[in-house]
Design an enzyme around this catalytic site. Structure first.
Site, PDB file in Angstrom:
ATOM      1  N   LYS A  54       0.073   5.776  17.906  1.00  0.00           N
ATOM      2  CA  LYS A  54      -1.032   4.808  17.924  1.00  0.00           C
ATOM      3  C   LYS A  54      -0.557   3.458  18.479  1.00  0.00           C
ATOM      4  O   LYS A  54      -1.263   2.815  19.250  1.00  0.00           O
ATOM      5  CB  LYS A  54      -1.603   4.617  16.510  1.00  0.00           C
ATOM      6  CG  LYS A  54      -2.209   5.870  15.909  1.00  0.00           C
ATOM      7  CD  LYS A  54      -3.005   5.577  14.645  1.00  0.00           C
ATOM      8  CE  LYS A  54      -2.180   4.905  13.556  1.00  0.00           C
ATOM      9  NZ  LYS A  54      -1.076   5.763  13.063  1.00  0.00           N
ATOM     10  N   ARG A 130      -9.760   5.024   6.210  1.00  0.00           N
ATOM     11  CA  ARG A 130      -8.881   6.068   5.666  1.00  0.00           C
ATOM     12  C   ARG A 130      -9.581   6.931   4.631  1.00  0.00           C
ATOM     13  O   ARG A 130      -9.021   7.920   4.169  1.00  0.00           O
ATOM     14  CB  ARG A 130      -7.632   5.428   5.055  1.00  0.00           C
ATOM     15  CG  ARG A 130      -6.768   4.727   6.104  1.00  0.00           C
ATOM     16  CD  ARG A 130      -5.508   4.172   5.514  1.00  0.00           C
ATOM     17  NE  ARG A 130      -4.675   3.524   6.526  1.00  0.00           N
ATOM     18  CZ  ARG A 130      -3.489   2.990   6.291  1.00  0.00           C
ATOM     19  NH1 ARG A 130      -2.987   3.032   5.078  1.00  0.00           N
ATOM     20  NH2 ARG A 130      -2.816   2.419   7.263  1.00  0.00           N
ATOM     21  N   ARG A 169      12.822   5.471  15.254  1.00  0.00           N
ATOM     22  CA  ARG A 169      11.954   4.355  15.647  1.00  0.00           C
ATOM     23  C   ARG A 169      12.621   2.999  15.391  1.00  0.00           C
ATOM     24  O   ARG A 169      13.253   2.780  14.359  1.00  0.00           O
ATOM     25  CB  ARG A 169      10.638   4.437  14.878  1.00  0.00           C
ATOM     26  CG  ARG A 169       9.598   3.432  15.322  1.00  0.00           C
ATOM     27  CD  ARG A 169       8.225   3.791  14.830  1.00  0.00           C
ATOM     28  NE  ARG A 169       8.102   3.780  13.380  1.00  0.00           N
ATOM     29  CZ  ARG A 169       6.964   3.978  12.735  1.00  0.00           C
ATOM     30  NH1 ARG A 169       5.864   4.229  13.424  1.00  0.00           N
ATOM     31  NH2 ARG A 169       6.921   3.958  11.417  1.00  0.00           N
ATOM     32  N   ARG A 202      12.942   0.362  10.054  1.00  0.00           N
ATOM     33  CA  ARG A 202      12.342   0.178   8.737  1.00  0.00           C
ATOM     34  C   ARG A 202      13.058   1.009   7.689  1.00  0.00           C
ATOM     35  O   ARG A 202      13.446   2.148   7.940  1.00  0.00           O
ATOM     36  CB  ARG A 202      10.861   0.582   8.778  1.00  0.00           C
ATOM     37  CG  ARG A 202       9.990  -0.486   9.399  1.00  0.00           C
ATOM     38  CD  ARG A 202       8.567  -0.055   9.626  1.00  0.00           C
ATOM     39  NE  ARG A 202       7.995   0.782   8.562  1.00  0.00           N
ATOM     40  CZ  ARG A 202       6.690   1.003   8.440  1.00  0.00           C
ATOM     41  NH1 ARG A 202       5.845   0.473   9.280  1.00  0.00           N
ATOM     42  NH2 ARG A 202       6.242   1.786   7.484  1.00  0.00           N
ATOM     43  N   ARG A 213       4.784  10.343   2.687  1.00  0.00           N
ATOM     44  CA  ARG A 213       3.712   9.619   3.391  1.00  0.00           C
ATOM     45  C   ARG A 213       2.800  10.584   4.142  1.00  0.00           C
ATOM     46  O   ARG A 213       1.584  10.397   4.193  1.00  0.00           O
ATOM     47  CB  ARG A 213       4.315   8.600   4.361  1.00  0.00           C
ATOM     48  CG  ARG A 213       4.892   7.375   3.675  1.00  0.00           C
ATOM     49  CD  ARG A 213       5.671   6.507   4.655  1.00  0.00           C
ATOM     50  NE  ARG A 213       4.815   5.875   5.642  1.00  0.00           N
ATOM     51  CZ  ARG A 213       5.280   5.251   6.729  1.00  0.00           C
ATOM     52  NH1 ARG A 213       6.575   5.222   6.981  1.00  0.00           N
ATOM     53  NH2 ARG A 213       4.442   4.691   7.572  1.00  0.00           N
TER      54      ARG A 213
END
Length: 262
Positions: A54, A130, A169, A202, A213
């Site tokens: 995204k 969501r 990432r 992160r 998640r």
């Protein structure tokens, strides 16, 4: 200077000014015609699990279609930083350890649509809704503005591939720009291409946290997907492809609409 000479002088000045005005007008027209303009209004939602792409695709949609990119997490932080009325309300709720209400989130989006000039041609919404109640509140808000969604696009990708993507990432904290150690590395290791500032990974970008998640994401998002499928707005795109192929499929959806692209 004789009156007749002065008159001729003034006439020549006026002619020069008219020529200059004409030249500037032509230059302005050329600049406008050469700039990007939207082919159509676009109001879409981008749905996908963390790491599906995204953050890569939303800015491309924004730039190609001249719309605003509304990432609700960023909006929330911005409102809190600016200490707006909505931001103060949200901070009070978050400080109490509670979730920000759907009404506040929808009003933040509404505020952007009303006051952000970049939203005049439409928007790409990222990270919201969501839940079905959120989707219903969003629909109600858009209807009150005489608007409706054109499409809801899902970036679909197997969980295992997603986990391998996310654990590589890298993020630039100041802008939110994302890179990947393997798929999209920065020009200089661990350094943002634009600012030269250090990148971070992160702390929750690890396998155990990601698995949790993703379980939450699928449980939460499944009903929302069904909600938009029932409205004939949903289009699923294979996000395991290269970013450029994903982009081409997205463009096809936005140019043709969900019905023709399905």
């Amino acid at each position: 200077m004789a009156p007749s000479d002065e008159l001729e002088y003034l006439k020549s000045l006026v002619a020069q000014l008219n020529d200059k005005i004409h030249a500037l007008e032509e230059k302005a027209k050329a600049a406008v015609s050469g700039s990007k303009t939207p082919a159509q209004q676009l109001r879409t939602i981008l749905i996908g699990p963390p790491g599906a792409g995204k953050g890569t695709q939303a800015p491309r949609i924004r730039d190609e279609f001249c719309v605003c990119h509304l990432a609700t997490g960023d909006l929330l932080r911005e409102q809190i930083t600016k200490q707006t009325e909505l931001g103060k309300m949200a901070k009070k709720i978050m400080d109490a350890g509670e979730l920000v209400s759907d009404e506040i989130m929808v009003n933040m989006i509404k505020d952007q649509l009303e006051n952000n000039k970049a939203c005049k041609n439409g928007f790409v919404l990222d990270g919201f809704p969501r839940t079905i109640p959120q989707a219903e509140k969003l629909d109600t808000m858009l209807e009150s503005r005489g608007e409706k969604l054109d499409s809801v696009v899902g970036l679909v990708i197997p969980d295992q591939l997603l986990i391998s993507r996310i654990t590589g990432r890298l993020i630039h904290p100041g802008s939110g720009r994302t890179y990947h150690k393997e798929f999209q590395p920065p020009r200089k290791p661990m350094t943002d291409d634009v600012t030269g500032e250090p990148l971070i990974q992160r702390s929750d970008d690890n396998v155990a946290t990601l698995t949790k998640r993703l379980v939450t994401y699928h449980k939460q998002t499944g009903p929302v997907v069904d909600y938009y499928k029932n409205k004939s707005l949903w289009v699923g795109i294979d996000a395991a492809q290269s970013p450029n192929l994903v982009w081409e499929n997205l463009r096809k959806v936005f140019k043709q609409g969900p019905a023709k692209s399905s």
